[in-house]
Design a protein around this motif. Sequence first.
Motif, PDB file in Angstrom:
ATOM      1  N   LYS A   1       0.830  -1.207   0.000  1.00  0.00           N
ATOM      2  CA  LYS A   1       0.000   0.000   0.000  1.00  0.00           C
ATOM      3  C   LYS A   1       0.865   1.258   0.000  1.00  0.00           C
ATOM      4  O   LYS A   1       0.649   2.168  -0.808  1.00  0.00           O
ATOM      5  N   LYS A   2       1.856   1.302   0.876  1.00  0.00           N
ATOM      6  CA  LYS A   2       2.729   2.475   0.962  1.00  0.00           C
ATOM      7  C   LYS A   2       3.500   2.700  -0.332  1.00  0.00           C
ATOM      8  O   LYS A   2       3.633   3.828  -0.805  1.00  0.00           O
ATOM      9  N   LYS A   3       4.021   1.623  -0.906  1.00  0.00           N
ATOM     10  CA  LYS A   3       4.750   1.737  -2.169  1.00  0.00           C
ATOM     11  C   LYS A   3       3.859   2.268  -3.281  1.00  0.00           C
ATOM     12  O   LYS A   3       4.262   3.143  -4.061  1.00  0.00           O
ATOM     13  N   LEU A   4       2.635   1.758  -3.366  1.00  0.00           N
ATOM     14  CA  LEU A   4       1.717   2.197  -4.415  1.00  0.00           C
ATOM     15  C   LEU A   4       1.317   3.659  -4.224  1.00  0.00           C
ATOM     16  O   LEU A   4       1.283   4.436  -5.191  1.00  0.00           O
ATOM     17  N   GLU A   5       1.038   4.050  -2.995  1.00  0.00           N
ATOM     18  CA  GLU A   5       0.700   5.455  -2.735  1.00  0.00           C
ATOM     19  C   GLU A   5       1.821   6.383  -3.196  1.00  0.00           C
ATOM     20  O   GLU A   5       1.561   7.419  -3.823  1.00  0.00           O
ATOM     21  N   GLU A   6       3.050   6.018  -2.896  1.00  0.00           N
ATOM     22  CA  GLU A   6       4.191   6.844  -3.292  1.00  0.00           C
ATOM     23  C   GLU A   6       4.318   6.922  -4.816  1.00  0.00           C
ATOM     24  O   GLU A   6       4.530   7.999  -5.377  1.00  0.00           O
ATOM     25  N   LEU A   7       4.183   5.791  -5.492  1.00  0.00           N
ATOM     26  CA  LEU A   7       4.283   5.781  -6.959  1.00  0.00           C
ATOM     27  C   LEU A   7       3.187   6.625  -7.605  1.00  0.00           C
ATOM     28  O   LEU A   7       3.430   7.331  -8.588  1.00  0.00           O
ATOM     29  N   LEU A   8       1.986   6.574  -7.050  1.00  0.00           N
ATOM     30  CA  LEU A   8       0.887   7.371  -7.606  1.00  0.00           C
ATOM     31  C   LEU A   8       1.123   8.865  -7.382  1.00  0.00           C
ATOM     32  O   LEU A   8       0.869   9.675  -8.269  1.00  0.00           O
ATOM     33  N   ARG A   9       1.633   9.220  -6.219  1.00  0.00           N
ATOM     34  CA  ARG A   9       1.941  10.634  -5.959  1.00  0.00           C
ATOM     35  C   ARG A   9       3.009  11.141  -6.919  1.00  0.00           C
ATOM     36  O   ARG A   9       2.909  12.234  -7.460  1.00  0.00           O
ATOM     37  N   ILE A  10       4.052  10.342  -7.129  1.00  0.00           N
ATOM     38  CA  ILE A  10       5.119  10.708  -8.057  1.00  0.00           C
ATOM     39  C   ILE A  10       4.558  10.897  -9.463  1.00  0.00           C
ATOM     40  O   ILE A  10       4.982  11.792 -10.199  1.00  0.00           O
ATOM     41  N   ALA A  11       3.574  10.072  -9.837  1.00  0.00           N
ATOM     42  CA  ALA A  11       2.955  10.153 -11.168  1.00  0.00           C
ATOM     43  C   ALA A  11       1.956  11.303 -11.279  1.00  0.00           C
ATOM     44  O   ALA A  11       1.380  11.527 -12.341  1.00  0.00           O
ATOM     45  N   GLY A  12       1.723  12.025 -10.179  1.00  0.00           N
ATOM     46  CA  GLY A  12       0.811  13.167 -10.209  1.00  0.00           C
ATOM     47  C   GLY A  12      -0.648  12.824  -9.994  1.00  0.00           C
ATOM     48  O   GLY A  12      -1.526  13.654 -10.203  1.00  0.00           O
ATOM     49  N   VAL A  13      -0.935  11.612  -9.562  1.00  0.00           N
ATOM     50  CA  VAL A  13      -2.311  11.221  -9.269  1.00  0.00           C
ATOM     51  C   VAL A  13      -2.614  11.654  -7.841  1.00  0.00           C
ATOM     52  O   VAL A  13      -1.853  11.353  -6.920  1.00  0.00           O
ATOM     53  N   ASP A  14      -3.711  12.393  -7.653  1.00  0.00           N
ATOM     54  CA  ASP A  14      -4.018  12.877  -6.307  1.00  0.00           C
ATOM     55  C   ASP A  14      -5.436  12.562  -5.843  1.00  0.00           C
ATOM     56  O   ASP A  14      -5.812  12.884  -4.730  1.00  0.00           O
ATOM     57  N   ASN A  15      -6.207  11.918  -6.677  1.00  0.00           N
ATOM     58  CA  ASN A  15      -7.604  11.656  -6.348  1.00  0.00           C
ATOM     59  C   ASN A  15      -7.835  10.167  -6.072  1.00  0.00           C
ATOM     60  O   ASN A  15      -8.707   9.544  -6.637  1.00  0.00           O
ATOM     61  N   PHE A  16      -7.027   9.603  -5.176  1.00  0.00           N
ATOM     62  CA  PHE A  16      -7.091   8.166  -4.921  1.00  0.00           C
ATOM     63  C   PHE A  16      -7.052   7.844  -3.442  1.00  0.00           C
ATOM     64  O   PHE A  16      -6.620   8.641  -2.622  1.00  0.00           O
ATOM     65  N   VAL A  17      -7.511   6.634  -3.145  1.00  0.00           N
ATOM     66  CA  VAL A  17      -7.364   6.015  -1.833  1.00  0.00           C
ATOM     67  C   VAL A  17      -6.863   4.601  -2.111  1.00  0.00           C
ATOM     68  O   VAL A  17      -7.396   3.918  -2.991  1.00  0.00           O
ATOM     69  N   VAL A  18      -5.834   4.174  -1.402  1.00  0.00           N
ATOM     70  CA  VAL A  18      -5.346   2.799  -1.532  1.00  0.00           C
ATOM     71  C   VAL A  18      -5.746   2.045  -0.277  1.00  0.00           C
ATOM     72  O   VAL A  18      -5.557   2.525   0.837  1.00  0.00           O
ATOM     73  N   GLU A  19      -6.307   0.867  -0.479  1.00  0.00           N
ATOM     74  CA  GLU A  19      -6.715   0.003   0.617  1.00  0.00           C
ATOM     75  C   GLU A  19      -6.055  -1.355   0.466  1.00  0.00           C
ATOM     76  O   GLU A  19      -5.596  -1.711  -0.612  1.00  0.00           O
ATOM     77  N   ILE A  20      -6.052  -2.108   1.562  1.00  0.00           N
ATOM     78  CA  ILE A  20      -5.633  -3.503   1.498  1.00  0.00           C
ATOM     79  C   ILE A  20      -6.891  -4.349   1.686  1.00  0.00           C
ATOM     80  O   ILE A  20      -7.878  -3.884   2.269  1.00  0.00           O
ATOM     81  N   PRO A  21      -6.889  -5.582   1.192  1.00  0.00           N
ATOM     82  CA  PRO A  21      -8.101  -6.408   1.269  1.00  0.00           C
ATOM     83  C   PRO A  21      -8.349  -6.975   2.668  1.00  0.00           C
ATOM     84  O   PRO A  21      -7.999  -8.100   2.981  1.00  0.00           O
TER      85      PRO A  21
END
Length: 156
Positions: A82-102
Motif C-alpha cells: 500500500k505504501k509503495k503504491l501510494e508513493e508511486l501514484l503521488r510521483i505520477a501526479g495522481v491525487d484523487n485516490f485512496v489505496v486500501e488492502i483487502p
Amino acid sequence: MIPKELFVKVSGSVFLLPEFINWVAEISIGYKIVICVGGGTQIKHEFMRRGWDTGKFGPLGRETQQNSEQYWIAREILEDNKKKLEELLRIAGVDNFVVEIPMINIGKSYRHINGDQYILAAYLGFHVLYIATLVKRVEAKKQQFAHLSKIRVKAF
C-alpha cells in the motif's frame, strides 16, 4: 454533483509496473479512485521462506492456519505494498485516490479477504470496477466475473 468513482483491484504482481501506474493516471482523470492492492504471491513466498504451510486456495481465498504470526506477516506485506503504491501514484501526479488492502472489519477485528472477494463487496458502490492482473490470469478472471457487467479485466 457527486464525482464518479472507479474501483481497481490490483494484483501484488502488477502494482509496481510503470504501465500500471501510467494506466491509473489516465483512467483516474475525472474520477475518484479506490485501489485495493493485493499481495497473495508475495505472502505465499514469505510463508514458504519461513517453512510454513501455504494453505489451500478455497472459494474465499487462501486458507491458512491463520495464527497471529501469519496474520501479521501477511498484513505487513499488504501494508508495505500500500505504501509503495501510494508513493508511486503521488510521483505520477495522481491525487484523487485512496489505496486500501483487502481486509474487512468483522466483530471489531480486521480479517483478511481475498481481493477477488473484496471487489464483490465493492461492486454496488462504484460505476466501474477493474481487475488489474497478469496476462496469464486474464482469461480465468474474465470467466470468473463474466456475470458482473461493471467489472472489467485489464492485463499487464
